[in-house]
Design a protein around this motif. Structure first.
Motif, mmCIF file in Angstrom:
data_model
loop_
_atom_site.group_PDB
_atom_site.id
_atom_site.type_symbol
_atom_site.label_atom_id
_atom_site.label_comp_id
_atom_site.label_asym_id
_atom_site.label_seq_id
_atom_site.Cartn_x
_atom_site.Cartn_y
_atom_site.Cartn_z
ATOM 1 N N LEU A 14 2.505 4.095 6.594
ATOM 2 C CA LEU A 14 1.356 3.139 6.796
ATOM 3 C C LEU A 14 2.123 3.228 8.395
ATOM 4 O O LEU A 14 0.937 2.588 9.074
ATOM 5 N N ARG A 71 -1.412 -5.049 10.654
ATOM 6 C CA ARG A 71 -0.640 -3.853 9.432
ATOM 7 C C ARG A 71 0.046 -4.985 9.260
ATOM 8 O O ARG A 71 0.598 -4.468 7.694
ATOM 9 N N CYS A 111 -2.147 -5.275 5.650
ATOM 10 C CA CYS A 111 -2.311 -3.868 4.831
ATOM 11 C C CYS A 111 -0.632 -3.854 4.363
ATOM 12 O O CYS A 111 -1.240 -3.177 2.763
#
Length: 59
Positions: A19, A31, A34
């Motif tokens: 990721l 970010r 996520c």
């Protein structure tokens, strides 16, 4: 911790590295979102399998 927990911890590490590579140029809040989603998914999956295993052991 059981082997299942270690497997989830390892898969979290690999998934977060992937990721991080995937979201390299994104905004920090994207970010963070996520990573929070990934952590909560791994946490719920780990808890689900632990609960399922403890129910099977009691039967």
């Amino acid at each position: 911790m059981t082997q299942l927990h270690y497997a989830y911890l390892a898969s979290f590490g690999v998934s977060s590295a992937f990721l991080n590579w995937l979201l390299e140029g994104q905004a920090p809040w994207v970010r963070l979102l996520c990573y929070i989603l990934l952590l909560s998914t791994m946490g719920f999956a780990c808890l689900y399998h632990s609960l399922k295993r403890s129910i099977k052991s009691k039967d």
